[in-house]
Design a protein around this motif. Structure first.
Motif, PDB file in Angstrom:
ATOM      1  N   LEU A  19       0.827  -1.207   0.000  1.00 43.58           N
ATOM      2  CA  LEU A  19       0.000   0.000   0.000  1.00 43.58           C
ATOM      3  C   LEU A  19       0.863   1.259   0.000  1.00 43.58           C
ATOM      4  O   LEU A  19       0.458   2.293  -0.532  1.00 43.58           O
ATOM      5  CB  LEU A  19      -0.922  -0.002   1.219  1.00 43.58           C
ATOM      6  CG  LEU A  19      -1.970  -1.112   1.239  1.00 43.58           C
ATOM      7  CD1 LEU A  19      -2.675  -1.166   2.579  1.00 43.58           C
ATOM      8  CD2 LEU A  19      -2.974  -0.941   0.115  1.00 43.58           C
ATOM      9  N   ALA A  20       2.046   1.160   0.591  1.00 44.89           N
ATOM     10  CA  ALA A  20       2.961   2.310   0.598  1.00 44.89           C
ATOM     11  C   ALA A  20       3.453   2.635  -0.807  1.00 44.89           C
ATOM     12  O   ALA A  20       3.669   3.807  -1.142  1.00 44.89           O
ATOM     13  CB  ALA A  20       4.149   2.029   1.516  1.00 44.89           C
ATOM     14  N   ARG A  21       3.611   1.611  -1.647  1.00 44.79           N
ATOM     15  CA  ARG A  21       4.135   1.829  -3.000  1.00 44.79           C
ATOM     16  C   ARG A  21       3.207   2.721  -3.841  1.00 44.79           C
ATOM     17  O   ARG A  21       3.650   3.758  -4.350  1.00 44.79           O
ATOM     18  CB  ARG A  21       4.363   0.492  -3.697  1.00 44.79           C
ATOM     19  CG  ARG A  21       4.962   0.640  -5.102  1.00 44.79           C
ATOM     20  CD  ARG A  21       4.995  -0.669  -5.857  1.00 44.79           C
ATOM     21  NE  ARG A  21       5.777  -1.670  -5.184  1.00 44.79           N
ATOM     22  CZ  ARG A  21       5.293  -2.794  -4.685  1.00 44.79           C
ATOM     23  NH1 ARG A  21       3.998  -3.057  -4.770  1.00 44.79           N
ATOM     24  NH2 ARG A  21       6.096  -3.662  -4.110  1.00 44.79           N
ATOM     25  N   PRO A  22       1.918   2.369  -4.033  1.00 51.55           N
ATOM     26  CA  PRO A  22       1.057   3.249  -4.832  1.00 51.55           C
ATOM     27  C   PRO A  22       0.851   4.619  -4.197  1.00 51.55           C
ATOM     28  O   PRO A  22       0.693   5.616  -4.908  1.00 51.55           O
ATOM     29  CB  PRO A  22      -0.248   2.471  -4.949  1.00 51.55           C
ATOM     30  CG  PRO A  22      -0.220   1.480  -3.849  1.00 51.55           C
ATOM     31  CD  PRO A  22       1.209   1.131  -3.635  1.00 51.55           C
ATOM     32  N   ALA A  23       0.854   4.679  -2.855  1.00 51.30           N
ATOM     33  CA  ALA A  23       0.709   5.977  -2.188  1.00 51.30           C
ATOM     34  C   ALA A  23       1.884   6.880  -2.533  1.00 51.30           C
ATOM     35  O   ALA A  23       1.711   8.074  -2.804  1.00 51.30           O
ATOM     36  CB  ALA A  23       0.603   5.788  -0.677  1.00 51.30           C
ATOM     37  N   THR A  24       3.090   6.313  -2.539  1.00 53.07           N
ATOM     38  CA  THR A  24       4.282   7.087  -2.883  1.00 53.07           C
ATOM     39  C   THR A  24       4.223   7.572  -4.325  1.00 53.07           C
ATOM     40  O   THR A  24       4.494   8.749  -4.614  1.00 53.07           O
ATOM     41  CB  THR A  24       5.547   6.221  -2.699  1.00 53.07           C
ATOM     42  OG1 THR A  24       5.608   5.760  -1.354  1.00 53.07           O
ATOM     43  CG2 THR A  24       6.792   7.014  -3.032  1.00 53.07           C
ATOM     44  N   ILE A  25       3.859   6.672  -5.229  1.00 51.10           N
ATOM     45  CA  ILE A  25       3.808   7.007  -6.658  1.00 51.10           C
ATOM     46  C   ILE A  25       2.805   8.127  -6.911  1.00 51.10           C
ATOM     47  O   ILE A  25       3.019   8.999  -7.765  1.00 51.10           O
ATOM     48  CB  ILE A  25       3.461   5.753  -7.478  1.00 51.10           C
ATOM     49  CG1 ILE A  25       4.619   4.742  -7.379  1.00 51.10           C
ATOM     50  CG2 ILE A  25       3.178   6.105  -8.931  1.00 51.10           C
ATOM     51  CD1 ILE A  25       4.303   3.382  -7.961  1.00 51.10           C
TER      52      ILE A  25
END
Length: 238
Positions: free
Chosen positions: A107-113
Motif C-alpha cells: 500500500l505504501a508503494r502506490p501511495a508514494t507514486i
C-alpha cells in the motif's frame, strides 16, 4: 501471506517503499501546515482531516470486498494482493507474524507514486493536502490496524487497546465477524465505523448482483463451501 508469496519477513525493497511512503505522507502534512494562513484555513483543514479518516475506512471496506470476492493471483496489477488476502482467510493469524514493512509495503508503494508528483508539482492547499495525507496515511496503515485486530488483547500495547475500545481503530471483536460464515460483511479495517452501514444497507449485495447480471462473475461469498474460505487453524495463533 498468499499461496504464491509465503514470506513473512521484510526485504530491503519493502523497507525502502515504506520509508518513501511515510516520507511522502509526512511531506503532505508539512505542506498542509505551511498552507494554513487563516483561522478559516485551519478550520477547513481540521474538517478535511476528520473527513479523510472517516472516508478511508469506507475505502478500505470497498477495496477489501473487491479483492476478497473477485479475481485471483493472475489478475493484472491486483493479483498479489488478492492472493495475499485469500491466503489470509485460510491462515488468519499469520498476519500478526508479518514484519511491519512486509505487511504495509504493497500500500505504501502506490501511495508514494501518487503523492510524490503532488508534493513537487502542485501548489499548496492546506485542506486538500491535509485530506490526501491523512486519507492515504490511514489506507497505508490499515494493514497494521488489521494486524492488531488479529492480535490477542493481552499482547497489544495499552494505547492500541484503548483506541480499539473507543472505536478509533477496528477491534478484534468487530473484525472477527468477518472471518465467520457467511464471510460477506465487516470488510472495513480502519475504524470499522462503516461496517454497519455497508452491511445493513445491502449495497454490496446489490453491487454483487449487478456485476453477476452484467458480466457473469459470482462473488466468492456466495459460496460458503468455496475452498478459498476454508480456514486452517484458528483466528489466533494456535
Amino acid at each position: 501471506m498468499g499461496s504464491n508469496d509465503t514470506s513473512l519477513s521484510s526485504t530491503m525493497e519493502h523497507r525502502l517503499w515504506v520509508f518513501a511512503g511515510c516520507s511522502s505522507l509526512l511531506g503532505m502534512l508539512a505542506k498542509s501546515a505551511a498552507g494554513i494562513e487563516t483561522s478559516s484555513d485551519a478550520g477547513l483543514s481540521t474538517l478535511a482531516i476528520l473527513s479523510a479518516y472517516v472516508l478511508a475506512d469506507l475505502a478500505t471496506g470497498i477495496y477489501h470486498w473487491g479483492i476478497d470476492n473477485y479475481g485471483d493471483d493472475k489478475t493484472p496489477l491486483f493479483g498479489p494482493q488478492i492472493d495475499a488476502f485469500q491466503g489470509h482467510h485460510k491462515r488468519p493469524w499469520t498476519i500478526t507474524k508479518r514484519d511491519f514493512s512486509n505487511n504495509i509495503h504493497s500500500l505504501a508503494r502506490p501511495a508514494t507514486i501518487f503523492l510524490v508528483p503532488v508534493l513537487v508539482a502542485t501548489p499548496g492547499s492546506g485542506p486538500v493536502d491535509a485530506f490526501l495525507g491523512v486519507f492515504l496515511g490511514c489506507v497505508v496503515f490499515s494493514q497494521q490496524f488489521h494486524s492488531w485486530a488479529h492480535t490477542r488483547r493481552s499482547q497489544l500495547p495499552g494505547v492500541v487497546r484503548a483506541l480499539q475500545d473507543l472505536g478509533v481503530l477496528v477491534s478484534t471483536r468487530m473484525h472477527g465477524k468477518h472471518h465467520r460464515e457467511p464471510f460477506d460483511g465487516n470488510y472495513c479495517i480502519v475504524s470499522g465505523v462503516w461496517n454497519r452501514v455497508l452491511d445493513s444497507s445491502g449495497v454490496l449485495r446489490l453491487a454483487e448482483r449487478w456485476i453477476y447480471s452484467n458480466w457473469g462473475y459470482a462473488p466468492r461469498c456466495w459460496s460458503d463451501s468455496s475452498p478459498e474460505w476454508s480456514q486452517q487453524g484458528s483466528y489466533f495463533e494456535d
